[in-house]
Design a protein around this motif. Structure first.
Motif, short mmCIF file in Angstrom:
data_model
loop_
_atom_site.label_atom_id
_atom_site.label_comp_id
_atom_site.label_asym_id
_atom_site.label_seq_id
_atom_site.Cartn_x
_atom_site.Cartn_y
_atom_site.Cartn_z
N GLU A 31 -11.20 33.53 -29.85
CA GLU A 31 -10.46 32.70 -30.84
C GLU A 31 -9.06 32.91 -31.26
OE1 GLU A 31 -11.04 30.26 -35.02
OE2 GLU A 31 -12.60 31.48 -34.36
N GLN A 32 -8.96 34.59 -31.29
CA GLN A 32 -7.44 34.95 -31.63
C GLN A 32 -6.91 35.04 -30.47
OE1 GLN A 32 -8.26 38.80 -33.74
NE2 GLN A 32 -9.55 37.78 -35.49
N GLU A 33 -7.52 35.27 -29.32
CA GLU A 33 -6.67 35.43 -28.00
C GLU A 33 -6.21 34.10 -27.26
OE1 GLU A 33 -9.05 37.91 -25.86
OE2 GLU A 33 -8.57 39.78 -26.70
N SER A 34 -7.02 32.93 -27.73
CA SER A 34 -6.67 31.60 -27.22
C SER A 34 -5.46 31.00 -27.83
CB SER A 34 -7.97 30.81 -27.27
OG SER A 34 -9.15 31.37 -26.56
N GLU A 35 -4.66 30.40 -26.91
CA GLU A 35 -3.42 29.68 -27.33
C GLU A 35 -3.95 28.32 -27.99
OE1 GLU A 35 -0.36 29.40 -24.33
OE2 GLU A 35 -0.24 31.78 -24.01
N ASN A 36 -4.71 27.97 -27.47
CA ASN A 36 -5.35 26.36 -27.91
C ASN A 36 -6.66 26.58 -27.84
OD1 ASN A 36 -5.99 25.21 -25.12
ND2 ASN A 36 -3.80 25.94 -25.15
N VAL A 37 -7.35 25.35 -28.49
CA VAL A 37 -8.83 25.17 -28.60
C VAL A 37 -9.43 24.87 -26.94
CG1 VAL A 37 -8.58 22.78 -28.70
CG2 VAL A 37 -10.67 23.87 -29.79
N ILE A 38 -8.73 24.32 -26.14
CA ILE A 38 -9.19 24.19 -24.55
C ILE A 38 -9.44 25.40 -24.01
CG2 ILE A 38 -8.87 22.87 -22.51
CD1 ILE A 38 -9.45 21.01 -24.88
N GLU A 39 -8.44 26.48 -24.15
CA GLU A 39 -8.58 27.53 -23.75
C GLU A 39 -9.81 28.39 -24.24
OE1 GLU A 39 -5.92 32.15 -23.16
OE2 GLU A 39 -5.03 30.22 -24.14
N PHE A 40 -9.93 28.23 -25.61
CA PHE A 40 -11.11 28.95 -26.20
C PHE A 40 -12.42 28.47 -25.68
CE2 PHE A 40 -13.91 28.60 -30.18
CZ PHE A 40 -14.27 30.17 -30.10
N LEU A 41 -12.49 27.09 -25.54
CA LEU A 41 -13.46 26.51 -24.93
C LEU A 41 -13.70 27.01 -23.40
CD1 LEU A 41 -13.30 22.84 -26.04
CD2 LEU A 41 -14.86 24.53 -26.89
N VAL A 42 -12.83 27.14 -22.52
CA VAL A 42 -12.96 27.73 -21.32
C VAL A 42 -13.79 29.00 -21.41
CG1 VAL A 42 -11.66 28.65 -19.33
CG2 VAL A 42 -11.18 26.41 -20.24
N LYS A 43 -13.02 30.02 -22.37
CA LYS A 43 -13.58 31.29 -22.44
C LYS A 43 -14.96 31.39 -23.03
CE LYS A 43 -9.08 33.26 -23.25
NZ LYS A 43 -8.11 34.34 -24.14
N CYS A 44 -15.23 30.48 -23.90
CA CYS A 44 -16.77 30.20 -24.38
C CYS A 44 -17.75 29.75 -23.25
CB CYS A 44 -16.77 29.11 -25.61
SG CYS A 44 -15.87 29.71 -27.12
N THR A 45 -17.27 28.98 -22.24
CA THR A 45 -18.21 28.62 -21.32
C THR A 45 -18.50 30.01 -20.52
OG1 THR A 45 -17.25 26.62 -21.15
CG2 THR A 45 -18.70 27.06 -19.39
N LYS A 46 -17.61 30.60 -20.20
CA LYS A 46 -17.64 31.92 -19.30
C LYS A 46 -18.75 32.80 -20.40
CE LYS A 46 -13.35 31.86 -16.95
NZ LYS A 46 -11.96 32.70 -16.83
N MET A 47 -18.50 32.91 -21.55
CA MET A 47 -19.43 33.68 -22.36
C MET A 47 -20.79 33.20 -22.32
SD MET A 47 -18.88 35.00 -26.22
CE MET A 47 -19.69 33.39 -26.77
N ILE A 48 -21.00 31.78 -22.31
CA ILE A 48 -22.30 31.41 -22.59
C ILE A 48 -23.20 31.82 -21.15
CG2 ILE A 48 -23.53 29.16 -22.25
CD1 ILE A 48 -21.74 27.77 -24.14
N ARG A 49 -22.25 31.63 -19.92
CA ARG A 49 -23.00 31.95 -18.84
C ARG A 49 -23.44 33.38 -18.63
NH1 ARG A 49 -22.40 28.22 -14.49
NH2 ARG A 49 -20.78 26.70 -14.93
N GLN A 50 -22.74 34.27 -19.24
CA GLN A 50 -22.94 35.78 -19.33
C GLN A 50 -23.97 35.83 -20.20
OE1 GLN A 50 -19.32 37.43 -20.35
NE2 GLN A 50 -18.16 37.26 -18.48
N HIS A 51 -24.03 35.46 -21.36
CA HIS A 51 -25.09 35.61 -22.22
C HIS A 51 -26.48 34.95 -21.85
CE1 HIS A 51 -22.53 36.58 -26.30
NE2 HIS A 51 -22.40 37.17 -25.35
N VAL A 52 -26.37 33.64 -21.37
CA VAL A 52 -27.66 33.06 -21.00
C VAL A 52 -28.31 33.86 -19.59
CG1 VAL A 52 -28.57 31.16 -20.04
CG2 VAL A 52 -27.06 30.94 -21.71
N ALA A 53 -27.55 34.39 -18.89
CA ALA A 53 -27.93 35.16 -17.65
C ALA A 53 -28.69 36.45 -18.08
CB ALA A 53 -26.68 35.46 -16.82
N THR A 54 -28.47 37.09 -19.13
CA THR A 54 -28.73 38.40 -19.57
C THR A 54 -29.80 38.29 -20.77
OG1 THR A 54 -27.25 38.60 -21.39
CG2 THR A 54 -26.89 39.68 -19.32
N VAL A 55 -30.21 37.06 -21.30
CA VAL A 55 -31.10 36.93 -22.43
C VAL A 55 -32.42 36.30 -21.99
CG1 VAL A 55 -31.52 35.97 -24.65
CG2 VAL A 55 -29.28 36.73 -24.24
#
Length: 214
Positions: free
Chosen positions: A75-99
């Motif tokens: 959240e702090q590193e994202s310039e706007n909410v769209i960038e934050f969502l893009v990063k969140c999507t990558k995080m979701i993929r990583q988390h779901v793949a490992t859990v």
């Protein structure tokens, strides 16, 4: 045993247990598994934790704390909410793949104390983070102004949990990563304005060939 060593051993037990719970689920992993992985005796584990339930709670808290730190950093590193969502999507993929897909349902069914920790996290951390993002998106014109951020944030929290429910999305029919990403896409695209979609397309252009957002 020195205090420093005691702290290290306790933390290592939590870390080992968390790793096993994530990979194999909460029910399957035993105290013997944790002890064997650490090359210690169960007696040593019982010096720090009275039972498996206490380890589950500690491991759940550790996992959620780290997840909170990661969300705050994105959240702090994202310039706007769209960038934050893009990063969140990558995080979701990583988390779901490992859990392990069954982990959340097993936590709810067999470990009520750990489940309560998860629920408290959802209410205090996840909900507030979602609301901040939704409000930020509305203020910047990337999200529609005609929805209640609290209602939509609560909906999103329930969606995340629903995607892991084997009764709704059986593992033999659905890929859990695909389910999470598609539900997330449906949620986000329903909120976006034309301005938000335009910025999202710009981020898509900068992805490498093997990367996807939604």
């Amino acid at each position: 045993m020195s205090t420093g060593n005691s702290v290290d051993i306790r933390q290592n037990i939590i870390t080992t247990a968390e790793d096993h719970f994530i990979r194999y689920g909460f029910k399957r992993v035993t105290m013997d598994d944790i002890a064997r992985e650490m090359s210690i005796s169960k007696k040593t584990i019982y010096q720090f934790f009275k039972d498996k339930n206490e380890i589950v709670c500690a491991a759940t808290e550790e996992h959620l704390r780290r997840e909170e730190e990661q969300m705050d950093r994105l959240e702090q590193e994202s310039e706007n909410v769209i960038e934050f969502l893009v990063k969140c999507t990558k995080m979701i993929r990583q988390h779901v793949a490992t859990v392990n897909p069954s982990a959340i349902m097993e936590l709810q069914k067999y470990f009520p104390d750990g489940w309560q920790i998860f629920l408290n996290y959802k209410k205090k951390v996840f909900l507030n983070s979602l609301m901040r993002s939704l409000i930020r998106g509305q203020e910047d014109g990337y999200f529609r102004p005609d929805f209640n951020p609290e209602i939509l944030a609560m909906l999103r929290m329930e969606e995340v949990q629903l995607c892991f429910d084997n009764r709704v999305f059986p593992r033999n029919r659905f890929d859990i990563t695909e389910v999470q990403v598609q539900v997330f896409r449906h949620f986000i695209e329903g909120l976006m304005t034309a301005k938000g979609r335009e910025l999202l397309e710009e981020y898509k252009k900068n992805l490498s060939p093997h990367e996807t957002i939604f």
